[in-house]
Design an enzyme around this catalytic site. Structure first.
Site, PDB file in Angstrom:
ATOM      1  N   ASP A 113       2.954   1.006  -1.063  1.00  0.00           N
ATOM      2  CA  ASP A 113       4.155   1.200  -1.863  1.00  0.00           C
ATOM      3  C   ASP A 113       5.352   1.325  -0.923  1.00  0.00           C
ATOM      4  O   ASP A 113       5.230   1.863   0.178  1.00  0.00           O
ATOM      5  CB  ASP A 113       4.058   2.494  -2.680  1.00  0.00           C
ATOM      6  CG  ASP A 113       3.091   2.401  -3.842  1.00  0.00           C
ATOM      7  OD1 ASP A 113       2.293   1.447  -3.873  1.00  0.00           O
ATOM      8  OD2 ASP A 113       3.131   3.291  -4.707  1.00  0.00           O
ATOM      9  N   HIS A 169      -3.001   0.014   3.139  1.00  0.00           N
ATOM     10  CA  HIS A 169      -4.247  -0.713   2.899  1.00  0.00           C
ATOM     11  C   HIS A 169      -4.260  -2.073   3.600  1.00  0.00           C
ATOM     12  O   HIS A 169      -3.215  -2.594   3.986  1.00  0.00           O
ATOM     13  CB  HIS A 169      -4.432  -0.904   1.387  1.00  0.00           C
ATOM     14  CG  HIS A 169      -4.550   0.382   0.629  1.00  0.00           C
ATOM     15  ND1 HIS A 169      -5.718   0.793   0.035  1.00  0.00           N
ATOM     16  CD2 HIS A 169      -3.638   1.360   0.364  1.00  0.00           C
ATOM     17  CE1 HIS A 169      -5.531   1.968  -0.556  1.00  0.00           C
ATOM     18  NE2 HIS A 169      -4.271   2.330  -0.370  1.00  0.00           N
ATOM     19  N   SER A 256       8.095   6.933   6.236  1.00  0.00           N
ATOM     20  CA  SER A 256       7.426   6.216   7.319  1.00  0.00           C
ATOM     21  C   SER A 256       7.565   4.710   7.112  1.00  0.00           C
ATOM     22  O   SER A 256       8.119   4.268   6.111  1.00  0.00           O
ATOM     23  CB  SER A 256       5.944   6.602   7.367  1.00  0.00           C
ATOM     24  OG  SER A 256       5.797   8.009   7.326  1.00  0.00           O
TER      25      SER A 256
END
Length: 298
Positions: A113, A169, A256
């Protein structure tokens, strides 16, 4: 004020920045910049805040945070009352149906995301950090031999806000090498900071690895730490076969960035993302979302 393109609503929206007044003061005022260099960018500051976020004392912030930033807790496996600390909430796992993954081998998905910016046909010595600032790929990963294989390739920068799901991921099946760790500072990765700190990504603590993708050739995967990010946690096993969508790792508290580098002539990026990137706008995406496709000649 940060404007981004929301692919879901197909509208340009204003980002609700956590700690925006603080960020503007630290990165835009002489006193704030001195405070930044003396204390905020140091490991100790983020480490101390990390201890607090790992403690039960931080639990009371969770409910307030979810309401202020309108976080959909129906996606979370745990409910607000079940978290043991703010970091437990921050690194929450989501229900599998909340992030559907297109398993088509030709489809490129988002690794997480966040707000996505893409640069194509990159000059390895002048990769764009933000308008006016560039950096060198070899300085980012401290490996000129690997960097040299990605000339004229594509760079994806996914910026994660404190309000985002903070697990990242794999975008394809394949095998991932051992993570390389590079120590550094802890500047914020918010655009406010990117506009004021040259070569920020090359100064911050970061981790990177080479992912041998089944359908998109070799990919450099970089995770960049930031202010108040106590740790970058890698959860994959090096050398073991990986499935598309499998978790690679997660960030503890703080905004981040995940950066992916693809070789030349391996991927097409969706037109709306390219057009917005050229115009200086990030595109809001979610993990598993279609962001591009494989070039057929691979």
């Amino acid at each position: 004020m940060i404007t981004y393109y929301n692919r879901k609503t197909k509208k340009y929206e204003i980002e609700n920045v956590a700690g925006d007044k603080y960020l503007n003061w630290v990165y835009s005022s002489p006193i704030g910049m001195n405070f930044l260099e003396l204390f905020v960018k140091k490991k100790l500051f983020s480490k101390l805040y990390g201890y607090y976020c790992n403690s039960a004392l931080s639990k009371h912030n969770i409910n307030k945070f979810t309401k202020k930033f309108n976080i959909d807790m129906k996606e979370s496996i745990k409910s607000v009352k079940d978290f043991t600390s703010f970091n437990d909430f921050f690194t929450r796992k989501l229900r599998s149906n909340s992030r559907p993954i297109d398993m088509n081998n030709n489809v490129l998905i988002s690794p997480g995301d966040g707000r996505l910016t893409v640069y194509q046909d990159i000059d390895m010595d002048k990769i764009i950090q933000i308008k006016g600032f560039t950096y060198k790929l070899r300085d980012l990963i401290d490996d000129n031999n690997i960097a040299s294989n990605f000339s004229n390739g594509t760079c994806l920068i996914l910026r994660l806000c404190p309000t985002d799901y903070h697990r990242f991921h794999f975008i394809d099946n394949g095998v991932c090498n051992k993570t390389q760790r590079i120590n550094g500072d802890y500047y914020s990765v918010n655009p406010i900071a990117l506009k004021n700190i040259p070569e920020l990504f090359c100064k911050n603590k970061r981790e990177w690895t080479l992912f041998h993708s089944e359908n998109f050739n070799d990919i450099i995967c970089v995770e960049v730490g930031a202010t108040c990010v106590g740790s970058i946690i890698q959860t994959y096993t090096p050398g073991k076969l990986i499935k598309k969508g499998q978790e690679k790792g997660y960030f503890k508290f703080g905004g981040s960035t995940t950066i992916l580098f693809f070789k030349r002539n391996t991927i097409y990026i969706d037109k709306d993302i390219i057009e917005n990137s050229k115009s200086g706008y990030e595109s809001k995406v979610k993990m598993g979302e279609h962001i591009g496709s494989k070039i057929d000649n691979l």
